[in-house]
Design a protein around this motif. Structure first.
Motif, PDB file in Angstrom:
ATOM      1  N   ALA A  38       0.825  -1.205   0.000  1.00 42.63           N
ATOM      2  CA  ALA A  38       0.000   0.000   0.000  1.00 42.63           C
ATOM      3  C   ALA A  38       0.865   1.262   0.000  1.00 42.63           C
ATOM      4  N   LYS A  39       0.591   2.174  -0.926  1.00 45.30           N
ATOM      5  CA  LYS A  39       1.337   3.423  -1.035  1.00 45.30           C
ATOM      6  C   LYS A  39       1.260   4.243   0.251  1.00 45.30           C
ATOM      7  N   LYS A  40       0.146   4.138   0.970  1.00 45.42           N
ATOM      8  CA  LYS A  40      -0.021   4.908   2.209  1.00 45.42           C
ATOM      9  C   LYS A  40       0.997   4.515   3.281  1.00 45.42           C
ATOM     10  N   ASP A  41       1.607   3.338   3.148  1.00 43.57           N
ATOM     11  CA  ASP A  41       2.581   2.852   4.119  1.00 43.57           C
ATOM     12  C   ASP A  41       4.020   3.216   3.761  1.00 43.57           C
ATOM     13  N   LEU A  42       4.206   3.928   2.649  1.00 43.47           N
ATOM     14  CA  LEU A  42       5.537   4.386   2.260  1.00 43.47           C
ATOM     15  C   LEU A  42       5.935   5.592   3.109  1.00 43.47           C
ATOM     16  N   PRO A  43       7.228   5.851   3.261  1.00 47.61           N
ATOM     17  CA  PRO A  43       7.648   7.034   4.022  1.00 47.61           C
ATOM     18  C   PRO A  43       7.197   8.311   3.306  1.00 47.61           C
ATOM     19  N   GLN A  44       7.082   9.386   4.044  1.00 49.66           N
ATOM     20  CA  GLN A  44       6.613  10.646   3.476  1.00 49.66           C
ATOM     21  C   GLN A  44       7.484  11.089   2.299  1.00 49.66           C
ATOM     22  N   SER A  45       8.785  10.955   2.435  1.00 49.66           N
ATOM     23  CA  SER A  45       9.709  11.372   1.389  1.00 49.66           C
ATOM     24  C   SER A  45      10.024  10.181   0.486  1.00 49.66           C
ATOM     25  N   HIS A  46       9.249  10.064  -0.598  1.00 48.25           N
ATOM     26  CA  HIS A  46       9.472   8.980  -1.558  1.00 48.25           C
ATOM     27  C   HIS A  46       9.061   9.454  -2.949  1.00 48.25           C
ATOM     28  N   ARG A  47       9.541   8.743  -3.938  1.00 46.42           N
ATOM     29  CA  ARG A  47       9.038   8.944  -5.292  1.00 46.42           C
ATOM     30  C   ARG A  47       9.030   7.597  -5.998  1.00 46.42           C
ATOM     31  N   ILE A  48       8.039   7.447  -6.852  1.00 48.05           N
ATOM     32  CA  ILE A  48       7.867   6.212  -7.592  1.00 48.05           C
ATOM     33  C   ILE A  48       8.299   6.487  -9.028  1.00 48.05           C
ATOM     34  N   LEU A  49       9.259   5.723  -9.496  1.00 44.86           N
ATOM     35  CA  LEU A  49       9.809   5.910 -10.839  1.00 44.86           C
ATOM     36  C   LEU A  49       9.374   4.735 -11.709  1.00 44.86           C
ATOM     37  N   SER A  53      10.580   6.309 -17.073  1.00 45.00           N
ATOM     38  CA  SER A  53      10.147   7.653 -16.704  1.00 45.00           C
ATOM     39  C   SER A  53      11.362   8.543 -16.442  1.00 45.00           C
ATOM     40  N   MET A  54      11.178   9.829 -16.584  1.00 51.59           N
ATOM     41  CA  MET A  54      12.229  10.805 -16.327  1.00 51.59           C
ATOM     42  C   MET A  54      12.221  11.116 -14.831  1.00 51.59           C
ATOM     43  N   ILE A  66      11.608   4.399  -5.585  1.00 55.58           N
ATOM     44  CA  ILE A  66      11.075   3.069  -5.858  1.00 55.58           C
ATOM     45  C   ILE A  66      10.989   2.920  -7.372  1.00 55.58           C
ATOM     46  N   HIS A  67      11.779   2.015  -7.920  1.00 53.22           N
ATOM     47  CA  HIS A  67      11.868   1.813  -9.368  1.00 53.22           C
ATOM     48  C   HIS A  67      10.982   0.638  -9.779  1.00 53.22           C
ATOM     49  N   LEU A  68      10.093   0.886 -10.737  1.00 54.81           N
ATOM     50  CA  LEU A  68       9.178  -0.144 -11.213  1.00 54.81           C
ATOM     51  C   LEU A  68       9.617  -0.651 -12.586  1.00 54.81           C
ATOM     52  N   ASP A  69       9.346  -1.921 -12.860  1.00 52.63           N
ATOM     53  CA  ASP A  69       9.622  -2.464 -14.191  1.00 52.63           C
ATOM     54  C   ASP A  69       8.415  -2.221 -15.096  1.00 52.63           C
ATOM     55  N   ARG A  70       8.446  -2.751 -16.296  1.00 53.75           N
ATOM     56  CA  ARG A  70       7.363  -2.540 -17.277  1.00 53.75           C
ATOM     57  C   ARG A  70       6.009  -3.025 -16.781  1.00 53.75           C
ATOM     58  N   ASP A  71       6.020  -4.018 -15.903  1.00 55.05           N
ATOM     59  CA  ASP A  71       4.768  -4.578 -15.388  1.00 55.05           C
ATOM     60  C   ASP A  71       4.289  -3.898 -14.112  1.00 55.05           C
ATOM     61  N   GLY A  72       5.002  -2.852 -13.656  1.00 57.52           N
ATOM     62  CA  GLY A  72       4.612  -2.141 -12.440  1.00 57.52           C
ATOM     63  C   GLY A  72       5.075  -2.824 -11.167  1.00 57.52           C
ATOM     64  N   VAL A  73       6.041  -3.735 -11.284  1.00 55.18           N
ATOM     65  CA  VAL A  73       6.574  -4.455 -10.145  1.00 55.18           C
ATOM     66  C   VAL A  73       7.875  -3.781  -9.697  1.00 55.18           C
ATOM     67  N   VAL A  74       8.077  -3.640  -8.386  1.00 55.67           N
ATOM     68  CA  VAL A  74       9.280  -3.017  -7.853  1.00 55.67           C
ATOM     69  C   VAL A  74      10.487  -3.890  -8.188  1.00 55.67           C
ATOM     70  N   HIS A  75      11.491  -3.277  -8.848  1.00 54.13           N
ATOM     71  CA  HIS A  75      12.707  -4.037  -9.187  1.00 54.13           C
ATOM     72  C   HIS A  75      13.954  -3.431  -8.567  1.00 54.13           C
ATOM     73  N   ASN A  76      13.854  -2.224  -7.974  1.00 56.31           N
ATOM     74  CA  ASN A  76      14.997  -1.615  -7.305  1.00 56.31           C
ATOM     75  C   ASN A  76      14.499  -0.579  -6.315  1.00 56.31           C
ATOM     76  N   VAL A  77      15.269  -0.387  -5.243  1.00 62.59           N
ATOM     77  CA  VAL A  77      14.974   0.605  -4.224  1.00 62.59           C
ATOM     78  C   VAL A  77      16.268   1.314  -3.907  1.00 62.59           C
ATOM     79  N   THR A  78      16.266   2.658  -3.967  1.00 62.65           N
ATOM     80  CA  THR A  78      17.463   3.439  -3.684  1.00 62.65           C
ATOM     81  C   THR A  78      17.104   4.647  -2.832  1.00 62.65           C
ATOM     82  N   TYR A  79      18.118   5.307  -2.306  1.00 58.67           N
ATOM     83  CA  TYR A  79      17.934   6.601  -1.634  1.00 58.67           C
ATOM     84  C   TYR A  79      18.574   7.670  -2.486  1.00 58.67           C
ATOM     85  N   GLY A  80      18.002   8.868  -2.459  1.00 58.37           N
ATOM     86  CA  GLY A  80      18.641   9.981  -3.150  1.00 58.37           C
ATOM     87  C   GLY A  80      17.689  10.872  -3.867  1.00 58.37           C
TER      88      GLY A  80
END
Length: 80
Positions: A38-49, A53-54, A66-80
């Motif tokens: 659930a997106k509501k459970d993500l930290p306040q400071s996040h972005r979904i890529l 996407s640019m 939060i990096h998503l693949d073509r199917d909308g599945v999370v494939h990588n998580v980074t800070y920055g």
């Protein structure tokens, strides 16, 4: 002496915590289960890529990316 890596030991928690929670899951506006987070459970400071996407180049140490693949599945998580 422990190894210190900027962004990994942030106030939002350790990156591995988010990797364990998100990897291989889709994001949802509603409740979480084994395959959805659930997106509501993500930290306040996040972005979904979404795939291809640019993203701005500004670095925010405590922002969870939060990096998503073509199917909308999370494939990588980074800070920055």
């Amino acid at each position: 002496m422990p190894l210190v890596i900027p962004g990994v030991n942030s106030s939002m928690g350790d990156k591995s915590e988010w990797v364990n929670k998100l990897m291989g899951k889709k994001l949802s506006d509603s409740a979480s289960n084994e395959t959805v987070f659930a997106k509501k459970d993500l930290p306040q400071s996040h972005r979904i890529l979404e795939h291809d996407s640019m993203a701005t180049a500004d670095h925010q140490e405590n922002r969870l990316n939060i990096h998503l693949d073509r199917d909308g599945v999370v494939h990588n998580v980074t800070y920055g």
